[in-house]
Motif scaffolding. Structure first.
Motif, short mmCIF file in Angstrom:
data_model
loop_
_atom_site.label_atom_id
_atom_site.label_comp_id
_atom_site.label_asym_id
_atom_site.label_seq_id
_atom_site.Cartn_x
_atom_site.Cartn_y
_atom_site.Cartn_z
N THR A 222 -9.33 40.32 16.12
CA THR A 222 -9.45 39.85 17.48
C THR A 222 -8.07 39.68 18.29
OG1 THR A 222 -9.28 37.54 17.01
CG2 THR A 222 -11.49 38.62 17.06
N ALA A 223 -8.08 39.74 19.57
CA ALA A 223 -6.89 39.66 20.22
C ALA A 223 -6.93 38.58 21.63
CB ALA A 223 -6.53 41.06 20.54
N SER A 224 -5.91 38.54 22.21
CA SER A 224 -5.62 37.79 23.35
C SER A 224 -4.94 38.60 24.36
CB SER A 224 -5.31 36.36 23.20
OG SER A 224 -6.07 35.44 22.20
N LEU A 225 -5.23 38.33 25.83
CA LEU A 225 -4.65 38.98 26.80
C LEU A 225 -3.49 37.95 27.42
CD1 LEU A 225 -4.38 41.17 28.61
CD2 LEU A 225 -6.13 40.36 30.00
N TYR A 226 -2.30 38.13 27.39
CA TYR A 226 -1.38 37.24 27.86
C TYR A 226 -0.43 37.83 29.23
CZ TYR A 226 -1.51 35.28 23.21
OH TYR A 226 -2.05 34.40 22.11
N THR A 227 -0.02 36.85 30.03
CA THR A 227 0.84 37.26 31.09
C THR A 227 2.02 36.50 30.98
OG1 THR A 227 0.87 37.43 33.25
CG2 THR A 227 -0.22 35.53 32.61
N ARG A 228 3.18 36.91 31.53
CA ARG A 228 4.40 36.39 31.76
C ARG A 228 5.08 37.15 32.81
NH1 ARG A 228 8.27 39.67 29.44
NH2 ARG A 228 7.54 41.30 27.94
N ILE A 229 6.46 36.52 33.17
CA ILE A 229 7.16 37.32 34.14
C ILE A 229 8.53 37.68 33.43
CG2 ILE A 229 6.56 36.29 36.18
CD1 ILE A 229 8.62 34.12 36.14
N ASN A 230 9.39 38.66 33.58
CA ASN A 230 10.18 39.14 32.96
C ASN A 230 11.64 38.41 33.29
OD1 ASN A 230 10.78 40.21 35.53
ND2 ASN A 230 11.76 42.17 34.71
N GLN A 231 11.69 37.61 34.36
CA GLN A 231 12.76 36.69 34.75
C GLN A 231 12.69 35.27 35.32
OE1 GLN A 231 15.46 38.42 37.84
NE2 GLN A 231 13.80 40.05 37.69
N PRO A 232 13.37 34.40 35.12
CA PRO A 232 12.94 32.99 35.95
C PRO A 232 13.07 33.23 37.26
CG PRO A 232 14.70 32.89 34.19
CD PRO A 232 14.63 34.33 34.53
N LEU A 233 11.95 32.60 37.87
CA LEU A 233 11.97 32.38 39.39
C LEU A 233 13.11 31.41 39.99
CD1 LEU A 233 8.11 32.25 39.68
CD2 LEU A 233 9.41 34.03 40.21
N PRO A 234 13.44 31.69 41.19
CA PRO A 234 14.42 30.68 41.75
C PRO A 234 13.75 29.19 41.91
CG PRO A 234 14.02 32.66 43.35
CD PRO A 234 13.13 32.78 41.92
N ASP A 235 14.74 28.35 41.93
CA ASP A 235 14.22 26.95 41.88
C ASP A 235 13.31 26.52 43.30
OD1 ASP A 235 15.32 25.95 39.73
OD2 ASP A 235 17.23 25.63 40.76
N GLY A 236 12.16 26.13 43.01
CA GLY A 236 10.98 25.77 44.05
C GLY A 236 9.96 26.75 44.25
N MET A 237 10.29 28.02 43.79
CA MET A 237 9.40 29.05 43.81
C MET A 237 8.14 28.86 42.80
SD MET A 237 9.57 33.29 43.99
CE MET A 237 10.62 33.09 45.51
N VAL A 238 6.99 28.98 42.83
CA VAL A 238 5.98 29.03 41.98
C VAL A 238 4.98 30.02 42.07
CG1 VAL A 238 4.24 27.49 40.75
CG2 VAL A 238 6.40 26.55 41.65
N ILE A 239 4.69 31.03 40.97
CA ILE A 239 3.55 31.81 41.06
C ILE A 239 2.63 31.73 40.14
CG2 ILE A 239 2.76 34.29 40.77
CD1 ILE A 239 5.86 35.20 41.42
N THR A 240 1.14 31.31 40.40
CA THR A 240 0.24 31.17 39.78
C THR A 240 -1.02 32.36 39.80
OG1 THR A 240 -1.13 30.11 41.54
CG2 THR A 240 0.40 28.78 40.13
N LEU A 241 -1.28 32.48 38.64
CA LEU A 241 -2.75 33.30 38.35
C LEU A 241 -3.61 32.69 37.86
CD1 LEU A 241 -1.18 36.26 36.53
CD2 LEU A 241 -1.29 36.21 38.98
#
Length: 190
Positions: free
Chosen positions: A99-118
């Motif tokens: 079995t497997a799982s599906l993962y997500t991530r970003i390739n670099q940190p976001l600037p302070d105060g910025m948030v991305i949600t999925l």
């Protein structure tokens, strides 16, 4: 001379015996019809694992905050504060029923105060063969991989919109900071 006559006689008899010899074929009607002796051979076929992720819609809309590439490529972002949605399709075949799982991530940190949600807000299988196993709680993206679908077996969601996982994304950017150049949202099957 008598012995020579006997030797010649024996050679002549052996010569004629060779012409009268008969070979027998051990054949039955079924072996003649089916092409001779039947044998079985065991063969092992190893199928290689497959893991492909694709995002829909294919066409980029300038009012959206993302650029969609084909399966296997990262998800590139732009920079609007409006929430958006996209369909995530996948194909997966594991080795030895893994079995497997599906993962997500970003390739670099976001600037302070910025948030991305999925958040996975729906799943459907119009033309696929999979058992949905989404994690429906919102995920705040970081450089650490986080699961959005877990413990699924070999299958495929089908291709296109309205099949697979419907994912909603939101960008919170109270300071109106630009997204970092080259920021990518990555989806991986592990």
């Amino acid at each position: 001379m008598g012995t020579l006559k006997y030797i010649i006689l024996i050679v002549v008899l052996m010569f004629f015996q060779g012409f009268t010899a008969q070979e027998r074929i051990n054949a039955t009607l079924s072996s003649i019809i089916l092409g001779g002796g039947q044998q079985s051979v065991t063969a092992t076929l190893d199928l290689q694992p497959i893991a492909i992720v694709d995002l829909e819609p294919e066409n980029t809309n300038t009012s959206e905050t993302f650029i969609v590439e084909e399966a296997g490529n990262p998800f590139l972002t732009g920079g609007s504060a409006n929430p958006g949605e996209f369909w995530l399709n996948y194909t997966y075949r594991g080795s030895n029923l893994e079995t497997a799982s599906l993962y997500t991530r970003i390739n670099q940190p976001l600037p302070d105060g910025m948030v991305i949600t999925l958040q996975v807000i729906n799943s459907a299988s119009l033309n696929g063969n999979f058992i949905p196993s989404p994690i429906s709680t919102p995920i705040t993206l970081s450089t650490t991989p986080q699961p959005i679908a877990s413990d699924f077996s070999s299958g495929y969601t089908g291709d296109g919109e309205n099949t697979g996982y419907l994912i909603q994304y939101k960008i919170s950017n109270p300071n109106a900071i630009s997204l970092p150049a080259g920021l990518e949202i990555v989806f991986e099957i592990k």
